[in-house]
Write a protein that holds these residues in place. Sequence first.
Motif, short mmCIF file in Angstrom:
data_model
loop_
_atom_site.label_atom_id
_atom_site.label_comp_id
_atom_site.label_asym_id
_atom_site.label_seq_id
_atom_site.Cartn_x
_atom_site.Cartn_y
_atom_site.Cartn_z
N TYR A 29 24.86 46.52 40.82
CA TYR A 29 24.33 45.15 40.77
C TYR A 29 23.56 44.83 42.04
O TYR A 29 23.93 45.28 43.13
CB TYR A 29 25.48 44.15 40.63
CG TYR A 29 25.95 43.95 39.21
CD1 TYR A 29 25.69 42.78 38.51
CD2 TYR A 29 26.68 44.94 38.56
CE1 TYR A 29 26.13 42.58 37.21
CE2 TYR A 29 27.13 44.76 37.25
CZ TYR A 29 26.86 43.58 36.58
OH TYR A 29 27.29 43.41 35.29
N PRO A 30 22.50 44.04 41.92
CA PRO A 30 21.79 43.58 43.13
C PRO A 30 22.65 42.59 43.89
O PRO A 30 23.61 42.02 43.35
CB PRO A 30 20.52 42.92 42.57
CG PRO A 30 20.91 42.49 41.18
CD PRO A 30 21.87 43.53 40.69
N ASN A 31 22.31 42.36 45.15
CA ASN A 31 23.13 41.51 46.01
C ASN A 31 23.41 40.14 45.41
O ASN A 31 24.54 39.64 45.46
CB ASN A 31 22.44 41.31 47.37
CG ASN A 31 22.48 42.58 48.21
OD1 ASN A 31 23.24 43.49 47.93
ND2 ASN A 31 21.64 42.62 49.24
N GLU A 32 22.37 39.51 44.82
CA GLU A 32 22.54 38.15 44.33
C GLU A 32 23.40 38.07 43.07
O GLU A 32 23.79 36.99 42.65
CB GLU A 32 21.17 37.52 44.06
CG GLU A 32 20.35 38.16 42.93
CD GLU A 32 19.53 39.36 43.40
OE1 GLU A 32 18.68 39.82 42.62
OE2 GLU A 32 19.76 39.81 44.54
N LYS A 33 23.71 39.22 42.46
CA LYS A 33 24.52 39.22 41.24
C LYS A 33 25.88 39.90 41.41
O LYS A 33 26.60 40.13 40.44
CB LYS A 33 23.75 39.89 40.09
CG LYS A 33 22.52 39.13 39.64
CD LYS A 33 21.87 39.77 38.43
CE LYS A 33 20.64 39.00 37.99
NZ LYS A 33 21.00 37.66 37.45
N LYS A 34 26.22 40.24 42.64
CA LYS A 34 27.50 40.93 42.84
C LYS A 34 28.69 40.01 42.53
O LYS A 34 29.76 40.48 42.12
CB LYS A 34 27.60 41.46 44.27
CG LYS A 34 26.65 42.64 44.51
CD LYS A 34 26.88 43.25 45.86
CE LYS A 34 25.81 44.32 46.15
NZ LYS A 34 25.93 45.46 45.25
N GLY A 35 28.50 38.71 42.72
CA GLY A 35 29.56 37.77 42.35
C GLY A 35 29.84 37.83 40.85
O GLY A 35 31.00 37.79 40.42
N MET A 36 28.78 37.94 40.05
CA MET A 36 28.95 38.08 38.61
C MET A 36 29.67 39.38 38.28
O MET A 36 30.54 39.42 37.39
CB MET A 36 27.59 38.05 37.91
CG MET A 36 27.64 38.31 36.41
SD MET A 36 28.57 37.05 35.50
CE MET A 36 27.34 35.73 35.46
N ALA A 37 29.33 40.46 39.00
CA ALA A 37 29.99 41.75 38.77
C ALA A 37 31.50 41.64 39.01
O ALA A 37 32.31 42.11 38.21
CB ALA A 37 29.39 42.82 39.68
N LEU A 38 31.87 41.00 40.11
CA LEU A 38 33.29 40.84 40.42
C LEU A 38 33.98 39.92 39.42
O LEU A 38 35.15 40.13 39.07
CB LEU A 38 33.45 40.28 41.83
CG LEU A 38 33.13 41.24 42.98
CD1 LEU A 38 33.20 40.50 44.32
CD2 LEU A 38 34.07 42.42 42.98
N ALA A 39 33.26 38.91 38.93
CA ALA A 39 33.84 38.00 37.95
C ALA A 39 34.15 38.73 36.65
O ALA A 39 35.23 38.57 36.07
CB ALA A 39 32.88 36.84 37.68
N LEU A 40 33.21 39.55 36.18
CA LEU A 40 33.42 40.30 34.95
C LEU A 40 34.53 41.33 35.12
O LEU A 40 35.35 41.53 34.22
CB LEU A 40 32.11 40.98 34.53
CG LEU A 40 30.96 40.03 34.17
CD1 LEU A 40 29.67 40.82 33.95
CD2 LEU A 40 31.30 39.23 32.92
N TRP A 41 34.55 41.99 36.27
CA TRP A 41 35.60 42.99 36.54
C TRP A 41 36.98 42.34 36.59
O TRP A 41 37.95 42.86 36.04
CB TRP A 41 35.31 43.68 37.87
CG TRP A 41 36.32 44.70 38.27
CD1 TRP A 41 36.33 46.02 37.94
CD2 TRP A 41 37.48 44.49 39.08
NE1 TRP A 41 37.43 46.65 38.49
CE2 TRP A 41 38.15 45.74 39.20
CE3 TRP A 41 38.02 43.39 39.72
CZ2 TRP A 41 39.32 45.89 39.93
CZ3 TRP A 41 39.20 43.53 40.44
CH2 TRP A 41 39.83 44.77 40.54
N SER A 42 37.07 41.17 37.21
CA SER A 42 38.37 40.52 37.38
C SER A 42 38.95 40.06 36.05
O SER A 42 40.18 39.95 35.90
CB SER A 42 38.25 39.32 38.33
OG SER A 42 37.47 38.28 37.77
#
Length: 513
Positions: free
Chosen positions: A131-144
């Motif tokens: 994921y690009p930097n600005e979407k890493k929060g979304m990556a962590l949200a989906l993973w969690s």
Amino acid sequence: MTPHPPLEGSTRWLITIALSLATFMQVLDSTIANVAIPTIAGNLGASTSQGTWVITSFGVANAISIPITGFLAKRFGEVRLFMLANIGFIITSALCGIAPSLELLIFFRVLQGAVAGPLIPLSQSLLLSCYPNEKKGMALALWSMTVIVAPIFGPILGGWISDNIHWSWIFFINVPIGILACWMAWPILRERETARFEIPIDRMGLILLALGIGALQVMLDQGKDLDWFASTEIVTLAIVSGLALIALVIWELTDAHPVVDVSLFRQRNFLVGSVSTALGYMLYFGSIVLLPLLLQEHLGYTATQAGLAAAPIGILPVILSPIIGKFSNRIDFRWLATLSFVVFAFTFIWRALTFEPGMAFSDVVWPQFVQGIGIACFFMPLTAITLSGLKPNQIAGASALSNFMRVQAGAIGTSLITSIWERREAVHHVDLSANVSTYNPAWHAALGDYHLAGLTDGQALGVTLREIVRQGYVIGANEIFWAAGGLFLILTGTIWFASRPSGGSASDGGGAH
């Protein structure tokens, strides 16, 4: 090695699903077998106490393998290690399902726990790199979301399989999930291997780790049955674990190639984030174990009813996590973590005020539902804080170490809370039993009512003693809920010792991948 560029479009979604499946499979397996132990033990001709080693054996091996993931990833590459762990988990799951004896099942569970260690931390690390930097929060949200949902459905699914099919399918169910995860992940990840280093194996570190964590895990699993520190075995395990872990920290701080990078704790956000996650998860996971026990053993719920009562905790996280992830670059995650702790405190106190033997099903469900807000604001923000400010080659090791702390804290919380619960019941049992006396007019009145209902003195006493046990456990549970609520309020202050991740996101944690 030049960092791989972020993925785009459908490819990024495919790898998100694949890595989440691997996480879901491993977390599900950690909880699904718990409710089936009596069935497994009976089918294999063993006692229930012997059957608990099906859980203990996995936990010990898994606890040892998680923290060395960072070391193994540097030596073999994150992608290669992840795929090998996935394949190994598939094979060992199948072997567990066909085990003809308890001894072989325990042996295969040791292997399964060992190969499962890298799955969760590497799924997190690899996902962030896509994921690009600005979407890493979304990556962590989906993973969690997978870490949230799996423990809820594990006990329900495990109970249903045991009752309606055969216990072996508790392990066979991992096979198609694992194969699907491999099939989806490999075409995408094979070109995204990380740098490998020919670093020497830290043998002393491995020995100390295995000794310290192995002794600790066995102590936690067997402590309640052996009456904790009244047992010579538990005292010995505690001493061995304490000395080995202290020696491990000293050794790893001086070793050039540590198997566990304890120097990560010098990073303020890693220290604050990982400790806050571990303490919060300890209280949360302990309640996950306590609530079904209370409902099934003392309030008359079936396993399915208890599962359905607990399940609403997963509704709001599924809805809120993607929203939080979408706006993560605008949010200070310390505020989200604070909100999480406040919601946890509120719902625990809510339970303490409303839980009683005659309560309605809705009295169980509503606190669970509202607690979902706390869950949605727990895993992703705290993970982002924990990983912020780290270098790309530190992410896998940091993820492994923080996940190890979380898992161990969950084990400690389970042992601690269930032990305290039983001890508090014993205290209340004595207090309540004192009212059953020939000198107590209220007891005489109650006895008269029992006689009118056709019960003899002996039957009346038996009914009363069962009610005393039930009341004792409910009061003990409410005391634990009060204590957990207070501790979560204390935790609201700890997260503010961390600095804010730049942009409020996980970008400076995994951004340099």
